[in-house]
Scaffold this motif. Structure first.
Motif, PDB file in Angstrom:
ATOM      1  N   TYR A   1       0.573  -0.694  -0.094  1.00  0.00           N
ATOM      2  CA  TYR A   1      -0.159   0.306   0.083  1.00  0.00           C
ATOM      3  C   TYR A   1       1.067   1.085  -0.185  1.00  0.00           C
ATOM      4  O   TYR A   1       0.422   2.611   0.291  1.00  0.00           O
ATOM      5  N   HIS A   2       2.518   1.307  -0.132  1.00  0.00           N
ATOM      6  CA  HIS A   2       2.794   2.474   0.388  1.00  0.00           C
ATOM      7  C   HIS A   2       4.450   1.977  -0.899  1.00  0.00           C
ATOM      8  O   HIS A   2       5.052   2.735  -0.797  1.00  0.00           O
ATOM      9  N   HIS A   3       4.015   1.410  -2.162  1.00  0.00           N
ATOM     10  CA  HIS A   3       4.927   1.495  -2.953  1.00  0.00           C
ATOM     11  C   HIS A   3       5.736   2.387  -3.198  1.00  0.00           C
ATOM     12  O   HIS A   3       6.269   1.926  -3.449  1.00  0.00           O
ATOM     13  N   ASN A   4       4.556   3.118  -4.230  1.00  0.00           N
ATOM     14  CA  ASN A   4       5.302   4.861  -4.408  1.00  0.00           C
ATOM     15  C   ASN A   4       6.378   5.687  -3.591  1.00  0.00           C
ATOM     16  O   ASN A   4       7.212   6.570  -3.785  1.00  0.00           O
ATOM     17  N   GLU A   5       6.027   5.052  -1.739  1.00  0.00           N
ATOM     18  CA  GLU A   5       6.865   5.429  -1.173  1.00  0.00           C
ATOM     19  C   GLU A   5       8.865   5.408  -0.899  1.00  0.00           C
ATOM     20  O   GLU A   5       9.364   6.233  -1.408  1.00  0.00           O
ATOM     21  N   MET A   6       8.782   3.952  -1.898  1.00  0.00           N
ATOM     22  CA  MET A   6      10.042   4.242  -2.990  1.00  0.00           C
ATOM     23  C   MET A   6      10.272   4.650  -4.006  1.00  0.00           C
ATOM     24  O   MET A   6      11.778   4.334  -4.107  1.00  0.00           O
ATOM     25  N   THR A   7       9.681   4.539  -4.992  1.00  0.00           N
ATOM     26  CA  THR A   7       9.857   4.939  -6.387  1.00  0.00           C
ATOM     27  C   THR A   7       9.473   6.182  -6.650  1.00  0.00           C
ATOM     28  O   THR A   7       9.762   6.636  -7.594  1.00  0.00           O
ATOM     29  N   PHE A   8       9.130   6.394  -6.090  1.00  0.00           N
ATOM     30  CA  PHE A   8       8.615   8.309  -5.990  1.00  0.00           C
ATOM     31  C   PHE A   8       9.611   8.981  -6.582  1.00  0.00           C
ATOM     32  O   PHE A   8       9.875  10.041  -6.765  1.00  0.00           O
ATOM     33  N   SER A   9      10.604   8.865  -5.875  1.00  0.00           N
ATOM     34  CA  SER A   9      11.902  10.277  -5.945  1.00  0.00           C
ATOM     35  C   SER A   9      12.123   9.936  -7.148  1.00  0.00           C
ATOM     36  O   SER A   9      13.233  11.000  -7.384  1.00  0.00           O
ATOM     37  N   MET A  10      12.227   9.206  -7.606  1.00  0.00           N
ATOM     38  CA  MET A  10      12.394   9.065  -9.685  1.00  0.00           C
ATOM     39  C   MET A  10      12.354   9.712 -10.135  1.00  0.00           C
ATOM     40  O   MET A  10      12.176  10.313 -11.014  1.00  0.00           O
ATOM     41  N   VAL A  11      10.973  10.338  -9.782  1.00  0.00           N
ATOM     42  CA  VAL A  11       9.744  11.002 -10.637  1.00  0.00           C
ATOM     43  C   VAL A  11      10.981  12.620 -10.542  1.00  0.00           C
ATOM     44  O   VAL A  11      10.746  13.543 -11.385  1.00  0.00           O
ATOM     45  N   TYR A  12      11.537  12.692  -9.454  1.00  0.00           N
ATOM     46  CA  TYR A  12      12.531  13.971  -9.614  1.00  0.00           C
ATOM     47  C   TYR A  12      13.690  13.783  -8.974  1.00  0.00           C
ATOM     48  O   TYR A  12      14.894  14.605  -9.549  1.00  0.00           O
ATOM     49  N   ALA A  13      14.680  13.026  -9.923  1.00  0.00           N
ATOM     50  CA  ALA A  13      15.832  12.376  -8.842  1.00  0.00           C
ATOM     51  C   ALA A  13      17.094  13.212  -9.773  1.00  0.00           C
ATOM     52  O   ALA A  13      18.377  13.299  -9.527  1.00  0.00           O
ATOM     53  N   TYR A  14      16.450  14.023 -10.898  1.00  0.00           N
ATOM     54  CA  TYR A  14      17.236  14.613 -11.816  1.00  0.00           C
ATOM     55  C   TYR A  14      17.270  15.972 -11.768  1.00  0.00           C
ATOM     56  O   TYR A  14      17.314  16.994 -12.649  1.00  0.00           O
ATOM     57  N   SER A  15      16.585  16.696 -11.055  1.00  0.00           N
ATOM     58  CA  SER A  15      15.950  17.477 -11.132  1.00  0.00           C
ATOM     59  C   SER A  15      16.993  18.684 -10.132  1.00  0.00           C
ATOM     60  O   SER A  15      17.409  19.621 -10.692  1.00  0.00           O
ATOM     61  N   GLU A  16      17.609  17.832  -8.889  1.00  0.00           N
ATOM     62  CA  GLU A  16      18.720  18.584  -8.916  1.00  0.00           C
ATOM     63  C   GLU A  16      19.743  17.774  -9.436  1.00  0.00           C
ATOM     64  O   GLU A  16      19.609  16.272  -8.769  1.00  0.00           O
ATOM     65  N   ASN A  17      21.011  17.391  -8.756  1.00  0.00           N
ATOM     66  CA  ASN A  17      21.883  16.834  -8.560  1.00  0.00           C
ATOM     67  C   ASN A  17      21.950  15.822  -6.398  1.00  0.00           C
ATOM     68  O   ASN A  17      22.608  17.054  -5.865  1.00  0.00           O
ATOM     69  N   TYR A  18      21.837  14.789  -6.003  1.00  0.00           N
ATOM     70  CA  TYR A  18      21.563  14.078  -5.068  1.00  0.00           C
ATOM     71  C   TYR A  18      23.080  13.980  -4.826  1.00  0.00           C
ATOM     72  O   TYR A  18      23.347  12.919  -5.438  1.00  0.00           O
ATOM     73  N   LEU A  19      22.432  14.061  -3.158  1.00  0.00           N
ATOM     74  CA  LEU A  19      23.419  12.619  -2.052  1.00  0.00           C
ATOM     75  C   LEU A  19      22.269  12.317  -1.126  1.00  0.00           C
ATOM     76  O   LEU A  19      21.652  12.631  -0.767  1.00  0.00           O
ATOM     77  N   LEU A  20      22.717  11.143  -0.903  1.00  0.00           N
ATOM     78  CA  LEU A  20      21.533  10.285  -0.239  1.00  0.00           C
ATOM     79  C   LEU A  20      21.724   9.937   0.793  1.00  0.00           C
ATOM     80  O   LEU A  20      23.134   8.495   0.904  1.00  0.00           O
ATOM     81  N   PRO A  21      20.782  10.179   2.403  1.00  0.00           N
ATOM     82  CA  PRO A  21      21.565  10.641   3.329  1.00  0.00           C
ATOM     83  C   PRO A  21      20.744   9.868   4.637  1.00  0.00           C
ATOM     84  O   PRO A  21      20.154   9.947   4.191  1.00  0.00           O
ATOM     85  N   ILE A  22      21.245   9.161   4.555  1.00  0.00           N
ATOM     86  CA  ILE A  22      20.982   9.136   6.401  1.00  0.00           C
ATOM     87  C   ILE A  22      22.145   8.530   7.630  1.00  0.00           C
ATOM     88  O   ILE A  22      23.037   8.318   7.253  1.00  0.00           O
ATOM     89  N   SER A  23      21.450   9.851   8.148  1.00  0.00           N
ATOM     90  CA  SER A  23      22.787  11.214   9.059  1.00  0.00           C
ATOM     91  C   SER A  23      22.434  10.887   9.886  1.00  0.00           C
ATOM     92  O   SER A  23      21.413  10.313  10.602  1.00  0.00           O
ATOM     93  N   HIS A  24      23.177  11.565  10.939  1.00  0.00           N
ATOM     94  CA  HIS A  24      23.022  11.502  12.035  1.00  0.00           C
ATOM     95  C   HIS A  24      21.761  12.059  12.848  1.00  0.00           C
ATOM     96  O   HIS A  24      21.012  11.594  14.007  1.00  0.00           O
ATOM     97  N   ASP A  25      20.783  12.836  12.125  1.00  0.00           N
ATOM     98  CA  ASP A  25      19.537  12.753  12.296  1.00  0.00           C
ATOM     99  C   ASP A  25      18.658  12.129  12.115  1.00  0.00           C
ATOM    100  O   ASP A  25      17.840  12.164  13.045  1.00  0.00           O
ATOM    101  N   GLU A  26      18.876  10.733  12.472  1.00  0.00           N
ATOM    102  CA  GLU A  26      17.671   9.755  11.588  1.00  0.00           C
ATOM    103  C   GLU A  26      18.156   8.464  12.763  1.00  0.00           C
ATOM    104  O   GLU A  26      17.277   8.191  12.576  1.00  0.00           O
TER     105      GLU A  26
END
Length: 787
Positions: A554-579
């Motif tokens: 029921y939440h499949h798009n939470e994993m796929t939605f990032s590809m909708v905007y993946a090239y709008s910026e130059n991204y880094l994927l963070p699992i940082s201290h804040d998490e």
């Protein structure tokens, strides 16, 4: 020694010679032969009588009161040697001295008269002596001293011009404290920007923290105050005593200090670097490319707690070896700049130009950077230009009025952290920050800046309710001053420091964060960052992983939605201290299920993350599935890797996976070469919600693919068919090898997978002409590469 000639305007502030280092606390100096300042009759504007009426070298009472009270803007105008009617008046401030004798270069001695409050004077016949020294007696002990008030300013006209215009890109070479030699005199030059001050004095351990003997002069309308203090050098502790317009005396640390006392002590420390760099080859390689076309997997570290108790020098031995063994390309250091409260993790900075002294000296930190470079590891530092703490010794109302912060309290107060924001519209403040960014890249050879809390800078109403913020001139919420500052900072850093990358922690949809500053995106100029943290991907993907597998469809798009905007910026994927703080739990603790399922989910997630477009970042402890959230006092739970820990093999398995993820990632250009190009990614099946399966292709510039398939259900899926890209004209020759399986036994998994080569078949599937049958392990990610 570096000899400065302050009488000559310099052609380039960047080329202005810095004073050479000297030994601290020089008390006995051999006589030298330099001319003293000879500028005609002393001006005494508050005396009430013309200078010619003064019968001797003494000062009128009003002038003396301003001088000894710390309110004088031009102490050099009355101290030192000055021609007056009847000869040359020499005046010096030596509080607590019992006796002062002026000794000329020719050897003649002239006892000085104590007028009042430590002011000693003498009227010499004729012209000013070519040079002189002072024999000063304190408590029966005599020392020979130079008089700093006979020297001209140590800042040139170009320095002052660039400071006034906010264009001094090496501001740290002009302001702050610099030991060296001026006109043959050894000591330390001090300079500070305090335009609202009525007077400024230097205080420190060299004068018993009593500034009476060391008032600074104001250099015209620049707002800069300057003084050269003979006889002191590296290691001297000091502050500025600032007389405010409303009659207060403030004691402030130097905003440009390059070293500090160990907190909770707050004094600045005179520093001169003696570090010899050994990373020239590293810098040359860095300058030959950009972060966008290179692999980047980042290990985020809080240095004081990574191995509690280790110094910079000790970390320089242990940290590079550990990071290199795990295969990370970079480390990102949570703020290393000096900060008064350790519990802020460095995010409330008081000393923007000084690495924290908690772990050693500035040169010790340089040694750590050098060691990381020698190990082939880049260094990114967390940089905090969004706010600063309200501690009285630091930047807050630095000269008695809002200076670094806006005067408008609705813009000055940062509502989230109880701090103050910078006044980005003031040229000198913007200069302070832009030069600071350059400073860390140029002086400490860091390879990148992660800029904290960018969103809070861009929006005037950030975390503010209606009526609690002031709009811009157009009535809007955008902070255009902050925008211009960020653009200038990025443009300056990229111009001066080839190969450096700037990374924005920006959590909104502000357009063009990573677009060039000379381009327009959605009607706005780009901010000029190299990379942006993908906070949307982080939030959505962790939200998906927190669901029980039975609910994930029921939440499949939470994993796929990032590809909708993946090239709008130059991204880094963070699992940082804040998490992994404030009750959020560690990464493995976020996962549902029992301990086996939590680890399996974690491994599958990391495999998905490393294959997803974008650079990678995880926080320390995540690499071995630490169970507890991070504590800045104790750091990572290293003991869970020890032989006597019951689940040590489970934690080592995750650590081994991270090692292999980094190794394969670095060696497979398909996973990083086209991070910012849509041609580098295509879904095989992004809609298999019922199966909890995600399959896609990554490609390098030559077209060579790597396939990632993630099964986020706890069941084995036998004979699961996926479409394949065509890699050979004859499909019968197309063979794929499983190069990664997060369910492998070596990682603590069940060992289900595809150990034999996978043969492609001429069966159309997922919109492709060829396909293959796979075995998908439970809660796992597999990678396939053409043989």
């Amino acid at each position: 020694m570096t000899e400065l000639d302050p009488t000559r305007p310099i052609a380039s502030a960047a080329d202005r010679p810095r004073p050479a280092a000297v030994e601290p606390q020089v008390t006995v100096v051999e006589p030298r032969h330099e001319p003293v300042q000879d500028d005609g009759p002393a001006q005494v504007p508050d005396a009430g009588v013309p200078a010619a009426a003064v019968p001797d070298a003494s000062l009128p009472a009003a002038e003396l009161a301003r001088l000894v009270g710390g309110w004088h803007h031009d102490p050099h105008g009355v101290l030192g040697a000055h021609r007056v009617p009847g000869g040359t008046a020499v005046r010096v401030l030596r509080p607590f001295a019992e006796r002062v004798v002026l000794e000329t270069a020719e050897g003649s001695c002239h006892p000085m008269t104590h007028q009042q409050d430590g002011l000693f004077t003498v009227l010499l016949p004729g012209a000013a002596p070519a040079s002189y020294r002072l024999r000063v007696t304190y408590a029966g002990s005599e020392t020979l001293q130079d008089d700093g008030y006979r020297l001209l300013p140590t800042l040139g006209e170009t320095d002052l011009h660039l400071i006034a215009e906010g264009r001094h890109e090496q501001l740290w070479d002009a302001l702050g404290s610099h030991p060296g030699t001026v006109q043959g005199v050894t000591g330390t030059a001090f300079a500070v920007w305090a335009p609202n001050a009525s007077g400024v004095r230097v205080i420190g351990d060299f004068n018993g923290w009593n500034g009476a003997a060391h008032p600074m002069r104001s250099l015209g309308g620049s707002g800069v105050w300057e003084l050269f203090v003979p006889g002191i050098g590296e290691g001297t502790r000091y502050k500025y005593e600032i007389a405010t317009r409303d009659g207060r005396l403030l004691q402030k640390a130097d905003p440009l200090a390059q070293a500090t006392e160990v907190p909770p002590a707050t004094a600045s420390v005179v520093h001169a670097s003696s570090h010899t760099w050994h990373d020239q080859d590293w810098l040359a390689r860095r300058a030959a490319g950009t972060a966008h076309d290179r692999p980047m997997s980042v290990y985020e570290i809080h240095l004081p707690s990574w191995r509690p108790g280790l110094s910079y020098r000790q970390l320089a031995v242990e940290l590079p070896a550990y990071v290199r063994d795990l295969g990370f390309t970079h480390v990102e250091l949570m703020p290393v700049m000096e900060h008064p409260f350790g519990g802020s993790w460095g995010y409330q900075v008081s000393g923007f130009y000084a690495p924290t002294s908690r772990l050693g000296s500035p040169d010790d930190f340089k040694a750590l950077v050098d060691a990381l470079h020698a190990a082939g590891i880049g260094v990114i530092v967390d940089w905090v230009p969004a706010h600063f703490p309200k501690d009285d010794f630091a930047l807050r109302e630095f000269d008695g009025q809002p200076l670094y912060e806006p005067a408008d309290p609705l813009r000055a107060e940062h509502p989230d952290w109880g701090t103050l924001e910078f006044d980005y519209g003031r040229t000198e403040v913007r200069n302070f920050l832009v030069a600071n960014a350059v400073f860390w890249c140029q002086e400490y050879h860091v390879d990148g800046l992660r800029v904290d809390a960018v969103a809070s800078m861009l929006y005037l109403d950030y975390s503010r309710e209606g009526g609690a913020w002031s709009p811009n001139a157009d009535g809007g919420r955008e902070n255009w001053d902050a925008v211009r500052f960020l653009q200038e900072m990025n443009a300056t850093v990229y111009r001066r420091c080839p190969g450096v990358v700037t990374v924005a922690e920006e959590s909104t949809a502000w357009p063009g964060v990573t677009r060039p500053t000379d381009s327009t995106h959605e009607g706005r100029s780009g901010l000029g960052f190299g990379l942006k943290w993908n906070m949307g991907w982080m939030h959505d993907s962790l939200q998906y992983m927190s669901h029980e597998p039975v609910h994930r469809k029921y939440h499949h798009n939470e994993m796929t939605f990032s590809m909708v905007y993946a090239y709008s910026e130059n991204y880094l994927l963070p699992i940082s201290h804040d998490e992994v703080v404030h009750g959020k739990g560690s990464l493995v603790a976020k996962m549902p299920g029992d301990w086996w399922q939590q680890r399996a989910n974690t491994r599958a997630y990391l495999g998905f993350m490393w294959a997803h477009p974008g650079k990678k970042l995880i926080f320390m402890g995540t690499e071995f599935a630490q169970g507890a959230e991070w504590d800045h006092d104790t750091g990572p739970q290293w003991w869970v890797l020890a032989d006597d820990w019951p689940a040590a093999a489970d934690h080592r398995g995750v650590q081994e996976l991270v090692r292999d993820l980094n190794r394969i990632y670095r060696d497979a250009p398909a996973l990083w070469q086209q991070d910012t190009d849509p041609a580098g990614f295509s879904w095989i099946d992004g809609g298999a919600a019922e199966d909890n399966v995600f399959s896609f292709i990554r490609s390098d510039r030559s077209g060579r693919p790597l396939i990632s398939v993630t099964n986020l259900s706890p069941v084995v899926r036998q004979d699961y068919r996926i479409g394949l890209p065509t890699v050979r004209a004859d499909v019968r020759d197309s063979v794929w090898l499983e190069v990664l399986n997060t369910d492998a036994e070596v990682y603590g998994g069940s060992g289900v997978g595809n150990p034999d080569p996978v043969k492609a078949e001429s069966v159309a599937w997922n919109g492709r002409d060829t396909s293959a049958l796979l075995t998908l392990p439970p809660l796992a990610t597999i990678w396939l590469s053409p043989a």
